[in-house]
Motif scaffolding. Structure first.
Motif, mmCIF file in Angstrom:
data_model
loop_
_atom_site.group_PDB
_atom_site.id
_atom_site.type_symbol
_atom_site.label_atom_id
_atom_site.label_comp_id
_atom_site.label_asym_id
_atom_site.label_seq_id
_atom_site.Cartn_x
_atom_site.Cartn_y
_atom_site.Cartn_z
ATOM 1 N N ARG A 47 -14.348 -4.046 -7.725
ATOM 2 C CA ARG A 47 -13.521 -3.804 -6.230
ATOM 3 C C ARG A 47 -14.671 -2.964 -5.499
ATOM 4 N NH1 ARG A 47 -10.342 -6.684 -7.904
ATOM 5 N NH2 ARG A 47 -8.352 -6.019 -8.876
ATOM 6 N N ALA A 94 -16.124 -3.857 -1.964
ATOM 7 C CA ALA A 94 -16.183 -3.074 -0.789
ATOM 8 C C ALA A 94 -17.464 -2.673 -0.200
ATOM 9 C CB ALA A 94 -15.454 -1.647 -1.110
ATOM 10 N N TYR A 97 -10.713 4.600 -3.389
ATOM 11 C CA TYR A 97 -9.967 4.191 -4.427
ATOM 12 C C TYR A 97 -10.489 3.810 -5.735
ATOM 13 C CZ TYR A 97 -5.892 6.152 -1.569
ATOM 14 O OH TYR A 97 -4.907 6.624 -0.982
ATOM 15 N N LYS A 134 0.824 -1.201 0.116
ATOM 16 C CA LYS A 134 0.039 0.018 0.043
ATOM 17 C C LYS A 134 0.889 1.264 0.030
ATOM 18 C CE LYS A 134 -1.156 1.516 3.782
ATOM 19 N NZ LYS A 134 -0.797 2.354 4.807
ATOM 20 N N PRO A 140 -12.467 -1.565 3.880
ATOM 21 C CA PRO A 140 -13.417 -1.244 2.682
ATOM 22 C C PRO A 140 -13.824 -0.155 2.312
ATOM 23 C CG PRO A 140 -14.639 -2.227 4.370
ATOM 24 C CD PRO A 140 -13.333 -2.197 5.025
ATOM 25 N N SER A 180 -7.065 0.011 -4.399
ATOM 26 C CA SER A 180 -8.258 -0.697 -3.899
ATOM 27 C C SER A 180 -8.241 -2.238 -3.674
ATOM 28 C CB SER A 180 -9.070 -0.428 -5.208
ATOM 29 O OG SER A 180 -10.722 -0.875 -4.733
ATOM 30 N N LEU A 181 -7.682 -2.867 -4.311
ATOM 31 C CA LEU A 181 -7.682 -4.212 -3.972
ATOM 32 C C LEU A 181 -6.570 -4.498 -2.696
ATOM 33 C CD1 LEU A 181 -7.692 -7.080 -4.706
ATOM 34 C CD2 LEU A 181 -5.621 -6.962 -5.953
ATOM 35 N N THR A 182 -5.565 -3.722 -2.372
ATOM 36 C CA THR A 182 -4.843 -3.911 -1.233
ATOM 37 C C THR A 182 -5.556 -3.401 0.012
ATOM 38 O OG1 THR A 182 -3.014 -3.479 -2.590
ATOM 39 C CG2 THR A 182 -2.512 -3.345 -0.136
ATOM 40 N N TYR A 183 -6.236 -2.337 -0.116
ATOM 41 C CA TYR A 183 -7.233 -1.925 1.084
ATOM 42 C C TYR A 183 -8.269 -3.047 1.423
ATOM 43 C CZ TYR A 183 -4.946 2.586 2.331
ATOM 44 O OH TYR A 183 -4.363 3.457 2.680
ATOM 45 N N LEU A 184 -8.621 -3.574 0.336
ATOM 46 C CA LEU A 184 -9.538 -4.826 0.759
ATOM 47 C C LEU A 184 -8.851 -5.951 1.394
ATOM 48 C CD1 LEU A 184 -11.527 -5.296 -2.753
ATOM 49 C CD2 LEU A 184 -12.675 -4.671 -0.536
ATOM 50 N N GLN A 200 -11.842 2.537 2.362
ATOM 51 C CA GLN A 200 -10.693 3.352 1.537
ATOM 52 C C GLN A 200 -10.754 2.598 0.532
ATOM 53 O OE1 GLN A 200 -10.144 2.663 4.907
ATOM 54 N NE2 GLN A 200 -8.871 4.143 5.687
ATOM 55 N N ALA A 201 -11.099 1.326 0.221
ATOM 56 C CA ALA A 201 -11.136 0.382 -1.117
ATOM 57 C C ALA A 201 -11.978 1.213 -1.774
ATOM 58 C CB ALA A 201 -11.333 -1.048 -0.623
#
Length: 242
Positions: free
Chosen positions: A203, A207, A186, A136, A180, A171-175, A182-183
């Motif tokens: 995504r 989220a 983004y 991230k 969620p 987005s994927l990394t915050y998931l 932040q996901a």
């Protein structure tokens, strides 16, 4: 930086004096910092990703006249077997981030895009290793330098293409980090660049699902399904929602 598997042998010895081959996932090492053996640095610079090589180093390129007691005797010739698993050149990128904001602004766009790409590659490497927090941070570093004003439409397209990849990764990394909100943020930024991006819609749907906002989730996922009707992941997520 590179990820390598290595084993070092003394001349006429069957047992290695050092190896990292027992490690399931060796970490990223920087030449000159984590890898300081002269011969090994030179040797690695000649290698490509996936290549396996055997190097024999005279004392001048290894541990010198003194050796390295108690393991390495004085004036020892050593042999290293090396496999390069991954290779990321971060010199240009590291130098760029040491500059002031004013200095960074004077860099040509192509260089900035290259630096952003390197940071994203590093993020991808960390992501694959499941170091999501580190990934991230790398993606955010890449995103932070993509805010410059373009001087033409072609430049805007290049910046947007680079931004889109980073936003989707964030987005994927915050998931994965179970954040969620932040996901979603983004994912929505990615949709501002490309409103028909199925990955971004997916995504955002995921989220919203995590946040139990089911109506919103359905909306995003149905839009994603319209664009990619046979996408297994999207259809599965909709089944979950149902």
């Amino acid at each position: 930086g590179c990820t390598v598997k290595y084993t070092g042998y003394l001349e006429h010895w069957d047992e290695p004096f050092c190896t990292n081959c027992y490690s399931k996932s060796p970490g990223l090492m920087k030449l000159g910092k984590d890898i300081t053996l002269g011969g090994l640095e030179i040797g690695l610079l000649t290698m490509k990703k996936g290549e396996v090589a055997r190097f024999v180093f005279t004392p001048d390129y290894a541990y010198g006249r003194q050796g390295c007691p108690p393991l390495i005797p004085p004036n020892a010739t050593v042999m290293f077997e090396v496999e390069v698993l991954d290779f990321l050149d971060s010199d240009e990128s590291d130098t760029f981030f040491e500059l002031t904001a004013e200095q960074q602004d004077t860099f040509p766009l192509q260089k900035v895009l290259k630096v952003a790409d390197t940071e994203r590659e590093f993020g991808n490497y960390l992501y694959r290793k499941r170091h999501f927090e580190g990934a991230k941070d790398r993606y955010k570093r890449a995103f932070s330098i993509l805010g410059r004003s373009p001087s033409s439409e072609a430049e805007q397209c290049q910046i947007n293409a680079s931004k889109l990849l980073v936003l989707l990764n964030l987005s994927l990394t915050y998931l994965k980090l179970e954040r969620p909100a932040q996901a979603l943020a983004y994912g929505e930024k990615a949709l501002e660049i490309d409103q028909r991006n199925a990955k971004a819609l997916f995504r955002c749907g995921q989220a919203c699902l995590c946040m139990t906002e089911y109506e919103k989730a359905r909306d995003f996922l149905v839009r994603a399904q319209h664009i990619q009707p046979f996408n297994h992941d999207i259809n599965n997520e909709l089944k979950k929602l149902a």
